[in-house]
Design an enzyme around this catalytic site. Structure first.
Site, PDB file in Angstrom:
ATOM      1  N   LYS A 226     -12.301   9.566 -16.087  1.00  0.00           N
ATOM      2  CA  LYS A 226     -12.485   8.169 -15.389  1.00  0.00           C
ATOM      3  C   LYS A 226     -12.631   7.100 -16.634  1.00  0.00           C
ATOM      4  O   LYS A 226     -11.952   5.965 -16.658  1.00  0.00           O
ATOM      5  CB  LYS A 226     -13.484   8.150 -14.244  1.00  0.00           C
TER       6      LYS A 226
ATOM      7  N   ASN B 105      -2.774   2.703  14.740  1.00  0.00           N
ATOM      8  CA  ASN B 105      -3.289   2.934  13.496  1.00  0.00           C
ATOM      9  C   ASN B 105      -4.323   3.961  13.754  1.00  0.00           C
ATOM     10  O   ASN B 105      -5.362   3.325  14.665  1.00  0.00           O
ATOM     11  CB  ASN B 105      -3.609   1.760  12.913  1.00  0.00           C
ATOM     12  N   GLY B 106      -4.642   5.072  13.085  1.00  0.00           N
ATOM     13  CA  GLY B 106      -5.908   5.928  13.294  1.00  0.00           C
ATOM     14  C   GLY B 106      -5.477   7.215  13.613  1.00  0.00           C
ATOM     15  O   GLY B 106      -4.283   7.716  13.688  1.00  0.00           O
TER      16      GLY B 106
ATOM     17  N   GLU C 180      -9.695   7.002 -18.982  1.00  0.00           N
ATOM     18  CA  GLU C 180      -8.320   6.270 -18.072  1.00  0.00           C
ATOM     19  C   GLU C 180      -8.668   4.631 -18.271  1.00  0.00           C
ATOM     20  O   GLU C 180      -7.307   3.897 -18.469  1.00  0.00           O
ATOM     21  CB  GLU C 180      -8.462   6.614 -16.903  1.00  0.00           C
TER      22      GLU C 180
ATOM     23  N   ARG D 212       0.786  -1.134   0.064  1.00  0.00           N
ATOM     24  CA  ARG D 212      -0.091   0.005  -0.023  1.00  0.00           C
ATOM     25  C   ARG D 212       0.929   1.368  -0.085  1.00  0.00           C
ATOM     26  O   ARG D 212       0.240   2.436  -0.124  1.00  0.00           O
ATOM     27  CB  ARG D 212      -0.892   0.099   1.348  1.00  0.00           C
TER      28      ARG D 212
ATOM     29  N   HIS E 115     -23.673  23.545 -29.943  1.00  0.00           N
ATOM     30  CA  HIS E 115     -22.887  24.316 -30.751  1.00  0.00           C
ATOM     31  C   HIS E 115     -21.583  23.054 -31.535  1.00  0.00           C
ATOM     32  O   HIS E 115     -20.656  23.535 -31.493  1.00  0.00           O
ATOM     33  CB  HIS E 115     -21.975  25.103 -29.910  1.00  0.00           C
TER      34      HIS E 115
HETATM   35  C1  G6P Z   1      -1.914  11.128 -12.765  1.00  0.00           C
HETATM   36  C2  G6P Z   1      -2.749  10.292 -11.918  1.00  0.00           C
HETATM   37  C3  G6P Z   1      -4.328  10.748 -11.731  1.00  0.00           C
HETATM   38  C4  G6P Z   1      -3.838  11.865 -10.879  1.00  0.00           C
HETATM   39  C5  G6P Z   1      -2.981  12.985 -11.557  1.00  0.00           C
HETATM   40  C6  G6P Z   1      -2.392  14.187 -10.606  1.00  0.00           C
HETATM   41  O1  G6P Z   1      -2.322  11.471 -14.099  1.00  0.00           O
HETATM   42  O2  G6P Z   1      -3.144   8.914 -12.969  1.00  0.00           O
HETATM   43  O3  G6P Z   1      -5.013   9.879 -11.084  1.00  0.00           O
HETATM   44  O4  G6P Z   1      -5.296  12.780 -10.948  1.00  0.00           O
HETATM   45  O5  G6P Z   1      -1.809  12.279 -11.944  1.00  0.00           O
HETATM   46  O6  G6P Z   1      -1.860  13.554  -9.552  1.00  0.00           O
HETATM   47  P1  G6P Z   1      -1.875  14.228  -8.185  1.00  0.00           P
HETATM   48  O7  G6P Z   1      -0.945  13.093  -7.491  1.00  0.00           O
HETATM   49  O8  G6P Z   1      -1.029  15.347  -8.291  1.00  0.00           O
HETATM   50  O9  G6P Z   1      -3.092  14.520  -7.610  1.00  0.00           O
END
Ligand code: G6P
Length: 612
Positions: A489, A100-101, A492, A27, A508
């Site tokens: 989205k 954590n938290g 992408e 992560r 337009h």
């Molecule tokens: C890349 C990622 C996007 C993100 C953009 C800006 O294109 O794929 O998901 O919105 O960068 O990234 P940031 O970390 O600056 O928000």
């Protein structure tokens, strides 16, 4: 957000803990640490950086120790440094713990512990407060002390602790943050995430909110906040490692979409006083004078964060009357913007590392403008170079397509705009109350939107959409930036060419492309312009476009004009973008799944773009 692992048994704890922490590292974390019991004392090792960095500083000969706790940190309070890394210890280093938290009342507790009780603090974290607080109540039984201490704590947490005086014993608790106990043969484990346990056991006991557990190699004692014993059934985990990393979801993107109610709640936590409707952003560090003097804002960002900025413009202008210009960072840098005194720059970046955004930030600072960064990553380049930082506490985001980070950026902008309105007396109290009430309702509303039955209705439309190579998103007013984000989205991850249009602009040009069956996603959440949007939907309908409308419950006229409809819970126009973004994320997700694409890692794209 952080990762926690604990082990008690007869194997080498350090090796097992490091292995567990590595399982959580997918992560992306910023520091790591261990505490091991060794002959009546605790050995602590912690380091900013990766688990491998931690491993490199471990002294040889630790393989005799068979009890310990470990942590990977995702910073929220305090930068990612060696000192701020967990574990944190009590004054005499007798108790060590990982957390954590977020501890909401850590300031107040710290003051009491430092001033009245004489505790010495060495880190900038909220976590350290817990070690000293538990020490206050410690009389040789860590379970008892933790139970007493946590009565004073407000926040969300998983805490795992050990004491040098109680060999072989780990003690833990949780509140709104996960904790799983793994059952072994003559050994037991604890982790915040099932991925760290799977290699050792599939038999678990799951701790519930407000419960405490004391764990040795052969015993597990679970009690509630009043000390009453609790019997917990064994739960057998059937997921494989990959599914477990994704929390049982098919993709990180879907997991992150589902995490949005919590991410939004976390971002608001501590920042709203529910009783007075006051926004508490004094921590940001701007003086009232500085905020009162602002005559104009620039919001600068890339990609999804830029779309958050477009919503932010509307919100800041309507609540404060201060004009806002929004720029894509790569354009702002090269267009010689007319930067002047009394202007402020807000940069938005999930990663805090985007090269163009960083360069734009530097340009603003060279022109002597103050910069506020909205970012999700503590210690990122953007956070280090900005004057002040508003952290969105969304937790690590792994899917390239940003979802939960985006929603929390919106929430950050609402809170900042309300705060400005408060400082400058530009927002009427009744409006503030209405928006604050609306913000507080968002996590619950997001949960309702993410319920299985509403998603199932949307999936059917996605099957139709997936068969096309082109689609449109339309909307007016605040629906327009949401349409832009929805189109991004879809592009992408599904590779369907998608265009967002201000609904009034259809006639337009793009109307020429509307043919029988072409998917058009119409955002119709803004009451103020609903009739106008409906007219635009009719224009599409008349040409045979297949309209999927995202609207609010109660906007009855919409359903008569469209092929499919997704209802959001009732929401004021200003806050609708937080809710309406979610069905657009789901549309992109299910269209991509239908087309069999690599959802989390779309071709040619990267999560963090550190090149210009
Ligand atoms: C890349 C990622 C996007 C993100 C953009 C800006 O294109 O794929 O998901 O919105 O960068 O990234 P940031 O970390 O600056 O928000």
């Amino acid at each position: 957000m952080c990762g926690i692992v604990g082990y008690t048994g007869n194997r080498t704890a350090a090796a097992l803990l490091l292995e567990g922490l590595k399982k959580l590292e997918y992560r992306g974390y910023d520091s790591a640490g261990l505490a091991l019991q060794q002959e009546g004392r605790l050995i602590i090792a912690k380091k900013a950086g990766s688990v491998a960095d931690l491993e490199s500083i471990l002294e040889p000969g630790l393989d005799q120790n068979t009890v310990g706790i470990g942590h990977t940190r995702w910073a929220t309070h305090g930068k990612p440094t060696d000192i701020n890394a967990h574990p944190h210890c009590s004054c005499g280093d007798e108790i060590a713990l990982v957390h954590n938290g977020i501890i909401e009342n850590h300031q107040e507790l710290k003051e009491w512990l430092a001033t009245d009780q004489g505790h010495r603090f060495i880190s900038e974290t909220d976590t350290e407060v817990l070690a000293h607080l538990i020490e206050e109540f410690y009389e040789g039984d860590l379970l008892m002390a933790m139970r007493k201490a946590m009565k004073r704590v407000i926040g969300s947490y998983t805490v795992l602790a050990l004491s040098s005086r109680e060999p072989g014993r780990l003690v833990c608790t949780r509140q709104s943050s996960p904790l799983i106990i793994g059952l072994g043969e003559n050994e037991n484990l604890v982790a915040s995430d099932i991925t760290a346990l799977l290699e050792h056991t599939r038999n678990t006991k799951i701790l519930e909110d407000g419960e405490f557990a004391a764990i040795t190699a052969d015993t597990i004692e679970i009690i509630d906040a009043d000390g009453k014993a609790i019997e917990r059934e064994v739960f057998e985990v059937t997921w494989d490692l990959e599914a477990a990393e994704k929390g049982g979801f098919d993709h990180f993107m879907l997991k992150e979409i589902m995490e949005q109610p919590d991410a939004v709640r976390e971002t608001m936590r501590q920042r709203i006083d529910h009783s007075s409707y006051k926004i508490q952003l004094e921590d940001l560090g701007f003086s009232a004078g500085e905020l009162q003097a602002i005559e104009k804002f620039y919001i600068i960002a890339c990609g999804t964060a830029y779309h958050a900025g477009l919503v932010g413009k509307n919100v800041i202008e309507s609540l404060t009357g201060i004009p806002v210009e929004v720029d894509v960072a790569s354009e702002f840098r090269y267009r010689e913007p007319l930067l002047k005194k009394n202007q402020m720059v807000i940069v938005i970046s999930q990663s805090g590392e985007t090269a163009d955004t960083l360069a734009a930030l530097r340009l603003a600072r060279q022109s002597d403008l103050k910069v506020l960064a909205i970012t999700n990553v503590v210690g990122s380049s953007v956070s280090r170079e900005a004057d002040h930082v508003f952290y969105t506490w969304a937790g690590p985001e792994i899917a390239v397509a940003s979802t939960k980070a985006y929603l929390t950026q919106l929430v950050a902008l609402y809170l900042f705009a309300l705060y400005l309105g408060q400082i400058r007396n530009s927002t009427k109290p009744a409006i503030t109350e209405q928006i604050v009430e609306g913000l507080i309702a968002l996590p619950g509303q997001l949960k309702a939107i993410l319920a299985a039955d509403s998603i199932n209705r949307l999936k059917q439309y996605c099957r139709h959409l997936a068969g096309w190579d082109s689609a449109f998103f339309i909307g007016r007013n605040l629906d327009y930036p949401v349409a832009m984000e929805g189109a991004l989205k879809l592009k992408e991850i599904s590779y369907i060419h998608a265009e967002a249009y201000a609904a009034g602009e259809l006639k337009h040009g793009p109307l020429a492309l509307i043919i029988e069956g072409i998917p058009v996603i119409a955002l119709a959440t803004q009451k103020a312009v609903l009739d106008k949007t409906l007219s635009n939907i009719q224009e599409v309908n008349a040409r045979g476009g297949a309209v999927f409308a995202i609207t609010q419950e109660g906007f009855k006229d919409v359903v008569r004009q469209v092929d499919a409809v997704f209802y959001l819970p009732p929401v004021i126009d200003l806050l609708a973008p937080v809710l309406s973004a979610v069905p657009t994320q789901l549309i992109a997700y299910y269209a991509a799944v239908e087309r069999g694409h690599s959802v989390d890692k779309p071709r040619n794209l990267a999560k963090s773009v550190t090149v210009e």
